[in-house]
Design an enzyme around this catalytic site. Structure first.
Site, short mmCIF file in Angstrom:
data_model
loop_
_atom_site.label_atom_id
_atom_site.label_comp_id
_atom_site.label_asym_id
_atom_site.label_seq_id
_atom_site.Cartn_x
_atom_site.Cartn_y
_atom_site.Cartn_z
N LYS A 1 24.98 -66.47 -25.44
CA LYS A 1 26.27 -65.79 -25.56
C LYS A 1 26.78 -65.29 -24.21
O LYS A 1 27.99 -65.27 -23.98
CB LYS A 1 26.19 -64.64 -26.56
CG LYS A 1 25.23 -63.53 -26.22
CD LYS A 1 25.20 -62.49 -27.33
CE LYS A 1 24.15 -61.43 -27.08
NZ LYS A 1 24.36 -60.67 -25.86
N THR A 2 25.88 -64.89 -23.30
CA THR A 2 26.33 -64.46 -21.98
C THR A 2 26.98 -65.63 -21.25
O THR A 2 28.00 -65.47 -20.56
CB THR A 2 25.15 -63.91 -21.15
OG1 THR A 2 24.54 -62.83 -21.86
CG2 THR A 2 25.63 -63.41 -19.79
N ASP B 1 30.86 -57.69 -25.81
CA ASP B 1 29.53 -58.20 -26.14
C ASP B 1 28.83 -57.21 -27.07
O ASP B 1 29.12 -56.00 -27.04
CB ASP B 1 28.73 -58.39 -24.85
CG ASP B 1 27.44 -59.16 -25.08
OD1 ASP B 1 27.32 -59.81 -26.14
OD2 ASP B 1 26.57 -59.12 -24.20
N GLU B 2 27.90 -57.68 -27.90
CA GLU B 2 27.14 -56.84 -28.82
C GLU B 2 28.08 -56.00 -29.70
O GLU B 2 27.90 -54.79 -29.86
CB GLU B 2 26.18 -55.92 -28.04
CG GLU B 2 25.27 -56.64 -27.05
CD GLU B 2 24.18 -57.48 -27.72
OE1 GLU B 2 24.20 -57.61 -28.96
OE2 GLU B 2 23.33 -58.02 -27.00
N GLN C 1 21.23 -58.22 -35.47
CA GLN C 1 20.66 -57.49 -34.35
C GLN C 1 21.28 -56.10 -34.19
O GLN C 1 21.24 -55.51 -33.13
CB GLN C 1 20.82 -58.29 -33.05
CG GLN C 1 20.09 -59.63 -33.08
CD GLN C 1 20.19 -60.37 -31.77
OE1 GLN C 1 19.57 -60.00 -30.77
NE2 GLN C 1 20.96 -61.44 -31.76
N ARG D 1 12.54 -61.79 -29.01
CA ARG D 1 12.45 -61.64 -27.55
C ARG D 1 11.42 -62.60 -26.98
O ARG D 1 11.40 -62.87 -25.78
CB ARG D 1 12.02 -60.21 -27.15
CG ARG D 1 12.90 -59.04 -27.59
CD ARG D 1 14.36 -59.22 -27.26
NE ARG D 1 15.08 -59.80 -28.40
CZ ARG D 1 16.29 -60.31 -28.33
NH1 ARG D 1 16.92 -60.37 -27.18
NH2 ARG D 1 16.88 -60.80 -29.41
#
Length: 753
Positions: free
Chosen positions: A29-30, A216-217, A247, A601
């Site tokens: 996504k980044t 973002d997020e 998340q 992760r």
């Protein structure tokens, strides 16, 4: 652009109108956000019209670096919510009654101010801890409630003693902040949300200025953040929200998962793009993570896929106790390093609460494995660093009360607590700052000549230093050290403690020098203080340290490691007992999401651990496997490491206590129906057969919440007697009151809510 998948390309190419990018963990996504910024500029959008917001400084730095690699000349604004709001508030501070040189209080300074305010109101900080009041104030601000609206909407029950204190403390605390020209972290968001709501012209200007917004997020936004973004996306609804409901793990600090779940309701014409290709983890790790998260109801379904290898099985390691668990993890890390050639920094250990890290740290030390701990004592929390920064804060903002209180007698000037209390009282009566009161100390009643002289000297010192406030920050910092004589007497002291303090001071000067060099002409004292106040625990992690990383699951968000250990996957720990006690299914789902985040992760290997018994506040109790383990098909392995190292026996003698846990009666069905149930620690147990007075963990006092195994949770409304004859009267939710002999009853303090 050739490196993008079809779904990533779809998100990048979208230009006009709202866009929701549902991005699973490790789905790039980044990359999508940075390439989308580049594409917008490529098709004619001015960089200054683009606003990209994320949640951590680390993520923001990575985003800036990637944008610069794609567009070296473009300078869109990229940063965190708090940094964006801090910058905006500097320009429009007077709109909320502040001056542009306002101070941002960190958590410890906030509690210091709260404690002072409570003392002025004659409230006992022992029975009503400032951190508990601070948490309640934070919840109010995250709900967009200032003191007035909180008072109008709150329903303080008869037994809610903390709520009654909150009604007095909250408005007094906000007045103290205003007089100090200061804000706390929540105020940064609340003030900006208020500005945008009440100033329609400003809202329109900013909406037009930032006509393309990328968040973002998005699943981690709270109500003020949501309102800010909605206010800036009315006239130009070109909002790209990137996130993943699976998340969302920050409800405890106000995050609203509903913000992303109802995105299509807010923007009916929104385009939805799903990023389901995972570039991080093995197929086996993703399979187990999918099995787990599928049990959540409040989510947007997706299936993570990857072209990575299958990878080894995800293993569940079972140990006899917490010390064996830590020993087994340390040995496994060393074995993997020796067998695979991995570096220490490729390993991470996650836990639900910080209290679990101590036995792990001891085991890593025994095996001489280098490690770093996130959420340890951060650099900017160290005493000498906070002292010097407080001097700088007072120079930048002479109204800063907490800074004044911190350094007025550092180094010692003969200004004691009694003198300080008289200064505070007089300043409040006169409506002046503490620094102004110090300059006029001769007018303060009951101060002796020595105290007056010391206060005058301190006020003069700050005044002289303020003449240099436009100097480079490092230069000003050196002047502070010399003129305040802060390090006087350190020169001839070669002790380890002074060496460490000296090193911390030098590191702070180096940080100021780096800031001056990076910012150049735009460097300012306010800018440096803002940067230092917005540093988080994760920001201080060194990616190149060559160390194993230990951190909470919450802190692990946005990071990745080759090998991950998630410890203590047990009932009352993960999921946390508060979720097990809650009647809201959202709470248990958030605990499941927290484990999902930790698992995803891991890139190559993932281990979950549990124990048969775990020390709990000095008492060894059976540990019940987490119900989450039943939702996956893990490879279970029993591990019983043999003792090694001279500290092994000592480690077993240590209290591996979980300080922020409370015993819980209501629990989910255990995996092992034969497992012993944990016992409650009673007041009678604490007496341990002696004739001395009971020394209870939290004490029993009016307003305290207590738990009784038969009657449930109630509130102490009266306490009488002493020692073994002490009694407590408890009121339960039904309204029934019962009297208990504390030394003999199974009452257990559970603290204030």
């Amino acid at each position: 652009m050739n490196e993008l998948t079809d779904s990533q390309q779809q998100a990048v190419d979208h230009k006009e109108g709202p866009l929701l990018v549902l991005a699973g963990p490790g789905s790039g996504k980044t990359r999508v956000i940075t390439h989308r910024i580049a594409r917008l500029v490529e098709v004619g959008v001015a960089p200054q019209q683009i606003l990209a917001i994320t949640f951590t400084n680390k993520a923001a730095r990575e985003m800036v670096e990637r944008v610069e690699s794609l567009l070296p000349q473009a300078k869109p604004w990229v940063g965190t919510f708090h940094r964006f709001c801090a910058r905006l508030l500097r320009r429009h501070a007077r709109g909320v009654g502040l001056e542009p040189n306002y101070t941002i209080l960190d958590t410890s300074d906030q509690r210091r101010l709260l404690k002072s305010v409570m003392a002025e109101l004659d409230h006992d900080a022992t029975h009503f801890p400032p951190q508990a009041i601070a948490a309640r104030i934070s919840r109010a601000k995250n709900g967009l409630q200032d003191p007035q609206s909180w008072a109008e909407n709150s329903r303080t029950g008869i037994g809610d003693f903390q709520g009654r204190i909150m009604a007095e403390v909250y408005p007094a605390y906000q007045r103290a902040l205003q007089r100090s020209n200061a804000v706390d972290f929540d105020d940064l968001l609340l003030h900006v949300a208020t500005l945008l709501r009440e100033n329609s012209e400003l809202r329109r200007q900013l909406d037009e200025q930032y006509s393309y917004i990328l968040v973002d997020e998005y699943q981690d936004t709270n109500l003020p953040q949501y309102n800010i973004i909605r206010a800036l996306s009315q006239d130009f609804p070109n909002l790209c929200a990137t996130g993943d409901p699976d998340q969302s793990i920050y409800a405890w600090r106000g995050a609203e998962i509903g913000n992303i779940l109802r995105f299509e309701q807010d923007f009916p014409d929104a385009e939805i793009v799903r990023l389901e290709d995972n570039f991080r983890s093995t197929k086996e790790i993703l399979r187990q993570a999918d099995l787990l998260i599928a049990h959540n109801v409040h989510r947007k379904s997706k299936v993570l896929v990857t072209n990575n290898d299958d990878g080894p099985p995800v293993e569940l390691l079972s140990f006899p106790d917490g010390v064996a668990e830590a020993e087994g993890i340390a040995r496994q890390i060393r074995t993997l390093v020796e067998e695979t050639g991995r570096g220490w920094s490729e390993f991470a250990i996650f836990y639900r609460v910080n209290a679990l890290s101590r036995s792990l740290e001891r085991a890593l030390q025994r095996h001489r494995i280098p490690f770093q701990v996130a959420a340890g004592v951060g650099f900017f929390e160290r005493t000498e660093v906070k002292d010097i920064v407080a001097y700088l804060r007072l120079i930048a903002n002479p109204a800063d009360r907490t800074a004044f209180e911190r350094v007025v007698n550092k180094p010692a000037r003969g200004i004691g607590k009694v003198t300080l209390s008289r200064v505070i009282k007089w300043a409040a009566e006169q409506g002046t700052s503490l620094l102004e009161a110090a300059a006029a100390a001769e007018n303060i009643p009951k101060l002796n000549k020595r105290a007056v002289k010391a206060l005058h000297g301190f006020a003069q010192l700050i005044n002289e230093l303020s003449q240099n406030s436009n100097s480079p920050v490092a230069e000003l910092m050196n002047k502070v050290l010399v003129q305040s004589r802060y390090t006087h007497g350190w020169e001839d002291d070669l002790s380890d403690q002074i060496e460490e303090r000296r090193a911390n001071v030098q590191e702070l000067i180096t940080a100021a020098e780096q800031y001056d060099a990076e910012q150049g002409q735009s460097a300012s004292l306010e800018g440096f203080l803002e940067d230092s106040s917005l540093v988080s625990d994760v920001d201080q992690l060194d990616d190149d340290s060559g160390s194993v990383t230990l951190m909470t699951l919450h802190a692990a968000k946005g990071l990745e490691y080759s090998v991950v250990f998630i410890v203590a996957v047990e009932e009352n720990i993960l999921p946390h007992e508060r979720a097990l006690q809650s009647e809201d299914s959202f709470d248990l789902e958030e605990e499941r999401r927290l484990l999902f985040v930790g698992m995803t992760r891991a890139k190559e290997q993932l281990y979950l651990t549990r124990t048969e018994r775990r020390n709990y506040r000095g008492r060894s109790q059976s540990a019940i496997p987490s119900g989450f383990l039943q939702e996956m098909d893990l490879t279970a392995i029993d591990v019983n490491p043999e003792p090694s190292g001279p500290d092994w026996d000592d480690a077993h003698d240590q209290d591996d206590s979980l300080d922020d846990f409370e015993p819980v009666i209501k629990r989910r069905p255990p995996l092992d129906e034969q497992a012993d149930r944990p016992q409650l620690m009673t007041a009678a147990d604490l007496l341990n057969g002696t004739s001395s007075a009971a020394k209870l963990p939290l004490g029993f006092s009016i307003g305290m919440q207590v738990r009784h195994p038969q009657y449930g949770v109630g509130t102490v409304v009266d306490v009488d007697g002493f020692g073994r004859r002490k009694t407590a009267t408890v009121e339960f939710p039904s309204g029934e009151r019962r009297h208990f002999d504390i030394a003999k009853s199974p009452l257990q303090p559970v603290g204030l809510r």
